[in-house]
Design an enzyme around this catalytic site. Structure first.
Site, mmCIF file in Angstrom:
data_model
loop_
_atom_site.group_PDB
_atom_site.id
_atom_site.type_symbol
_atom_site.label_atom_id
_atom_site.label_comp_id
_atom_site.label_asym_id
_atom_site.label_seq_id
_atom_site.Cartn_x
_atom_site.Cartn_y
_atom_site.Cartn_z
ATOM 1 N N SER A 1 0.841 -1.196 0.000
ATOM 2 C CA SER A 1 0.000 0.000 0.000
ATOM 3 C C SER A 1 0.880 1.252 0.000
ATOM 4 O O SER A 1 1.629 1.474 -0.939
ATOM 5 C CB SER A 1 -0.953 -0.039 1.193
ATOM 6 O OG SER A 1 -1.991 0.906 1.043
ATOM 7 N N LYS A 12 -22.488 17.344 6.285
ATOM 8 C CA LYS A 12 -21.460 17.671 7.273
ATOM 9 C C LYS A 12 -21.216 16.539 8.266
ATOM 10 O O LYS A 12 -20.103 16.378 8.769
ATOM 11 C CB LYS A 12 -21.849 18.958 8.020
ATOM 12 C CG LYS A 12 -20.770 19.500 8.937
ATOM 13 C CD LYS A 12 -19.507 19.840 8.165
ATOM 14 C CE LYS A 12 -18.413 20.382 9.074
ATOM 15 N NZ LYS A 12 -17.153 20.594 8.348
#
Length: 239
Positions: A93, A145
Site C-alpha cells: 500500500s 457535514k
C-alpha cells in the site's frame, strides 16, 4: 515470516560517527507522518559525500497524504542522485507507493508488497448507543457535514460520495505508480485491485526490479552511482 537480517558485509554507522558514501533511510511501521523521512532524505541529498540513497522499507502502508509527500520528494531527489528501495518483510500500500518512486526496487522473494488501493472504514455504533440510552443531537451547516457519523446509518447518497472519493484517490495512486515505473496506466490498473503479491510475483509483474536483500541493494546502488572503492553505508542521526 520473520524479517530479521544480519548485515555481514557492510559496517553500519550513524551520520555523525563516520562519513559514508551511501545513505540509508528506514521507513518502519505505519506511515503517519512524512516529516522525519523527508528531513533525512534532504540531508543525504545535500551531502556531497553521499553518492546514493537506500530506502529500507518495512511498512504495511498508512496515510495517503504522507505517502504522497514522500513520493514527491523521492521523485525530485532521483533526478540528482540514485535512490534504491530495499523491501523487508512487507512494503505494501503506502509502503509500495513510496518504493515505486525510487530509481529501482529490490525485494526478497517472500516480501509482501503491492496492495495498490485505497480503503475507508467506519463503525456503526447506533445499536449500542440505543442500548445505553444515548440519543445523538446534531446541528450542522450542510446536508453532508455529519456523513460517516457512527451514530446513524449511512445514506445511499453519502455512500456514493465516499465511493467517489475513494475512486479518485485510487486513480491518483495508479497514475503515480505508472509514472514512476514507466508503465501503462491501464496495465497498472489491472494489478491495482488491492491484492498483495510476493516479491517473486511482483518481479514477474514488473512492480519491482530485482530479488535480493539489503546487501544486494547496497551493491546495486554502488554500481548505479559508480562508487569506486569500499561501500560505506551510513544512517542519519536519531532525533
Amino acid at each position: 515470516l520473520g524479517s530479521g537480517m544480519v548485515m555481514k558485509h557492510f559496517k553500519q554507522t550513524s551520520l555523525s560517527a563516520d562519513k559514508g558514501n551511501i545513505g540509508i533511510v528506514e521507513i518502519k511501521g505505519v506511515i503517519l507522518s512524512s516529516r522525519k523521512i523527508i528531513q533525512d532524505l534532504k540531508k543525504f541529498r545535500d551531502d556531497d559525500a553521499i553518492k546514493a540513497i537506500i530506502l529500507r522499507i518495512d511498512s504495511p502502508g498508512g496515510g495517503i497524504g504522507p505517502s504522497q509527500e514522500i513520493y514527491r520528494e523521492i521523485m525530485k531527489i532521483r533526478q540528482d542522485k540514485k535512490i534504491i528501495a530495499s523491501m523487508g518483510s512487507v512494503a505494501a500500500s503506502g509502503g509500495y507507493y513510496i518504493a515505486c518512486a525510487t530509481s529501482g526496487i529490490v525485494a526478497n522473494p517472500g516480501t509482501i508488497t503491492g496492495s495498490i488501493g485505497v480503503i475507508m472504514e467506519y463503525a456503526n455504533l447506533m445499536d449500542i448507543a440505543k442500548k445505553i440510552g444515548i440519543s445523538p443531537v446534531v446541528i450542522k451547516s450542510g446536508e453532508f457535514k455529519d456523513m460517516g457519523s457512527p451514530l446513524r446509518e449511512l445514506k445511499e447518497s453519502e455512500k456514493k460520495i465516499f465511493q467517489s472519493l475513494v475512486d479518485e484517490l485510487h486513480m491518483q495512486f495508479v497514475k503515480d505508480v505508472a509514472k514512476a515505473r514507466h508503465m501503462n496506466v491501464q496495465s497498472v490498473a489491472k494489478l491495482a485491485d488491492g491484492r498483495v503479491y510476493t516479491g517473486q510475483k511482483a518481479l514477474r509483474l514488473k512492480l519491482i526490479d530485482r530479488l535480493g536483500n539489503l546487501d544486494d541493494a547496497l551493491e546495486w546502488a554502488g554500481e548505479m552511482a559508480r562508487i569506486k572503492g569500499k561501500l560505506k553505508p551510513v544512517y542519519p542521526d536519531e532525533d
